[in-house]
Design a protein around this motif. Structure first.
Motif, PDB file in Angstrom:
ATOM      1  N   GLY A 299      45.971  25.179  38.915  1.00 36.91           N
ATOM      2  CA  GLY A 299      46.462  26.531  38.668  1.00 36.91           C
ATOM      3  C   GLY A 299      46.581  26.871  37.193  1.00 36.91           C
ATOM      4  O   GLY A 299      46.620  28.048  36.826  1.00 36.91           O
ATOM      5  N   TRP A 300      46.627  25.813  36.346  1.00 34.30           N
ATOM      6  CA  TRP A 300      46.698  26.064  34.901  1.00 34.30           C
ATOM      7  C   TRP A 300      45.445  26.749  34.369  1.00 34.30           C
ATOM      8  O   TRP A 300      45.465  27.350  33.297  1.00 34.30           O
ATOM      9  N   LEU A 301      44.340  26.681  35.123  1.00 30.15           N
ATOM     10  CA  LEU A 301      43.092  27.243  34.634  1.00 30.15           C
ATOM     11  C   LEU A 301      43.006  28.747  34.864  1.00 30.15           C
ATOM     12  O   LEU A 301      42.505  29.489  34.029  1.00 30.15           O
ATOM     13  N   THR A 302      43.485  29.211  35.992  1.00 29.28           N
ATOM     14  CA  THR A 302      43.416  30.636  36.299  1.00 29.28           C
ATOM     15  C   THR A 302      44.467  30.993  37.347  1.00 29.28           C
ATOM     16  O   THR A 302      44.787  30.178  38.209  1.00 29.28           O
ATOM     17  N   SER A 303      44.992  32.203  37.240  1.00 34.48           N
ATOM     18  CA  SER A 303      45.946  32.679  38.248  1.00 34.48           C
ATOM     19  C   SER A 303      45.308  33.740  39.149  1.00 34.48           C
ATOM     20  O   SER A 303      45.976  34.310  40.000  1.00 34.48           O
ATOM     21  N   LYS A 304      44.017  33.986  38.957  1.00 29.32           N
ATOM     22  CA  LYS A 304      43.341  35.036  39.708  1.00 29.32           C
ATOM     23  C   LYS A 304      42.737  34.532  41.010  1.00 29.32           C
ATOM     24  O   LYS A 304      42.299  35.316  41.835  1.00 29.32           O
ATOM     25  N   HIS A 305      42.672  33.230  41.173  1.00 34.35           N
ATOM     26  CA  HIS A 305      42.074  32.669  42.384  1.00 34.35           C
ATOM     27  C   HIS A 305      43.124  31.859  43.127  1.00 34.35           C
ATOM     28  O   HIS A 305      43.980  31.195  42.518  1.00 34.35           O
ATOM     29  N   SER A 306      43.048  31.883  44.424  1.00 36.08           N
ATOM     30  CA  SER A 306      43.995  31.135  45.235  1.00 36.08           C
ATOM     31  C   SER A 306      43.724  29.637  45.105  1.00 36.08           C
ATOM     32  O   SER A 306      42.633  29.219  44.694  1.00 36.08           O
ATOM     33  N   LYS A 307      44.725  28.848  45.491  1.00 34.63           N
ATOM     34  CA  LYS A 307      44.537  27.403  45.458  1.00 34.63           C
ATOM     35  C   LYS A 307      43.399  26.990  46.376  1.00 34.63           C
ATOM     36  O   LYS A 307      42.620  26.087  46.062  1.00 34.63           O
ATOM     37  N   GLU A 308      43.272  27.669  47.515  1.00 38.80           N
ATOM     38  CA  GLU A 308      42.194  27.343  48.452  1.00 38.80           C
ATOM     39  C   GLU A 308      40.829  27.585  47.821  1.00 38.80           C
ATOM     40  O   GLU A 308      39.921  26.755  47.945  1.00 38.80           O
ATOM     41  N   ASP A 309      40.675  28.725  47.149  1.00 41.26           N
ATOM     42  CA  ASP A 309      39.396  29.027  46.498  1.00 41.26           C
ATOM     43  C   ASP A 309      39.097  28.006  45.395  1.00 41.26           C
ATOM     44  O   ASP A 309      37.951  27.546  45.257  1.00 41.26           O
ATOM     45  N   MET A 310      40.111  27.666  44.603  1.00 40.01           N
ATOM     46  CA  MET A 310      39.919  26.694  43.528  1.00 40.01           C
ATOM     47  C   MET A 310      39.552  25.329  44.096  1.00 40.01           C
ATOM     48  O   MET A 310      38.668  24.633  43.574  1.00 40.01           O
TER      49      MET A 310
END
Length: 337
Positions: A299-310
């Motif tokens: 999550g430190w990389l982006t807050s625009k994508h859900s954990k599932e997508d990441m």
């Protein structure tokens, strides 16, 4: 080396350890760059005793400076004292060893003395104590004084002169693979293979290019970024070497900076590929060192994508690199007796 019984290379044998660690050297350098800037910028800036009273030299922030004072016997009272400038030069030389990289090792017996930052710092301080003229040499923060003081110190210790080291690195750009890499950097058109290494290496080389011509700025940036020495050229040099990627006040994600001459498309493409590789490196680290299933907390990389997508994109990148999905791993734990 072990068979020869050289200290530091013998299993369970004596190891030479510096009283000053690398952490204290880096924190000392950062703090005195800050104090230089503030002292040259403020009309009523405190003297050294005043900064110390404010707690600015507490703990690791003043540990290296106090060791410098003890070894050299210097008694500066102001930030602009030549002895303070010398302290910062000693830090610059100490934390940038040369043997092993970029220059070949000539004496394996002395390798630890040559590369250990803390040992280098102590020996350079001892050189300043013995060559007392160097304590009052740096008054203008100039290229000439940087080179002259560095020559006195390194000659006394048998270390490589920092400008000779940088010149050695800059010469690599004469070779076609490195020249190609620097061309990629100019437009951020990086080959995606080993992109983390390519990006970091190209910016290291560019940094060395500028440090070779302006070592005084990189040693004493606080003295050059305010007051009479400040200029647009100095500002441009500072901005040129800012971090490539940053966050925002209202977003914890990571974003590319606006870089002159680099299109937004290329900047985003480089950012995406760079951090995709960083995540793969982290998964490999987990693969080697950690028990149990992979951890996909990115999550430190982006807050625009859900954990599932990441998690899904991370697994896809891993499979592309290694030909197997992390989901195909079988986890076993050996019984500890």
């Amino acid at each position: 080396m072990e068979r020869a019984g050289i200290d530091g290379f013998v299993y369970q044998g004596p190891v030479r350890v510096s009283p000053i660690g690398t952490h204290a050297l880096y924190e000392g350098q950062a703090r005195f760059i800050q104090l230089q800037f503030l002292s040259f910028a403020l009309e009523d800036a405190p003297n050294l005793a005043g900064w110390r009273q404010k707690g600015m030299l507490d703990g690791e922030y003043g540990e290296a400076f106090d060791a410098f004072l003890e070894i050299t016997g210097a008694v500066p009272s102001e930030i602009d004292d030549p002895a303070v400038a010398l302290f910062m030069l000693i830090l610059d030389i100490a934390i940038n060893p040369s043997r092993g990289f970029p220059i070949q090792i000539e004496s394996f017996e002395n390798f630890l003395i040559d590369v250990d930052a803390g040992i280098r710092f102590v020996r350079l301080c001892q050189a300043a104590r013995d060559e007392k003229q160097v304590l009052s040499l740096i008054t203008e923060y100039s290229f000439t004084q940087y080179a002259e003081a560095a020559d006195i110190l390194t000659s006394s210790c048998g270390y490589d002169h920092p400008l000779a080291v940088i010149e050695h690195i800059v010469e690599w750009q004469e070779h076609s693979p490195v020249a190609k890499l620097m061309e990629e950097k100019r437009g951020f058109t990086y080959d995606l293979s080993n992109i983390v290494v390519r990006v970091m290496s190209s910016h290291f080389l560019a940094f060395c290019d500028d440090k070779l011509s302006r070592p005084e700025f990189f040693c004493w940036p606080g003295a050059w970024m305010t007051g009479a020495r400040a200029s647009q050229d100095i500002t441009n040099l500072f901005l040129k070497h800012l971090s490539l990627f940053t966050d925002k006040a209202d977003d914890d994600g990571i974003f590319p900076r606006a870089i002159p001459g680099v299109s937004e498309e290329n900047a985003v493409k480089t950012l995406t590929a760079f951090y995709a590789n960083v995540i793969n490196y982290d998964l490999v680290r987990q693969w080697i060192l950690s028990d149990g299933p992979f951890n996909y907390e990115f999550g430190w990389l982006t807050s625009k994508h859900s954990k599932e997508d990441m998690t899904n994109s991370t697994k896809q990148a891993f499979q592309h690199a290694f030909g197997a999905s992390p989901d195909s791993f079988t986890y076993t734990w050996a019984e500890v007796k």
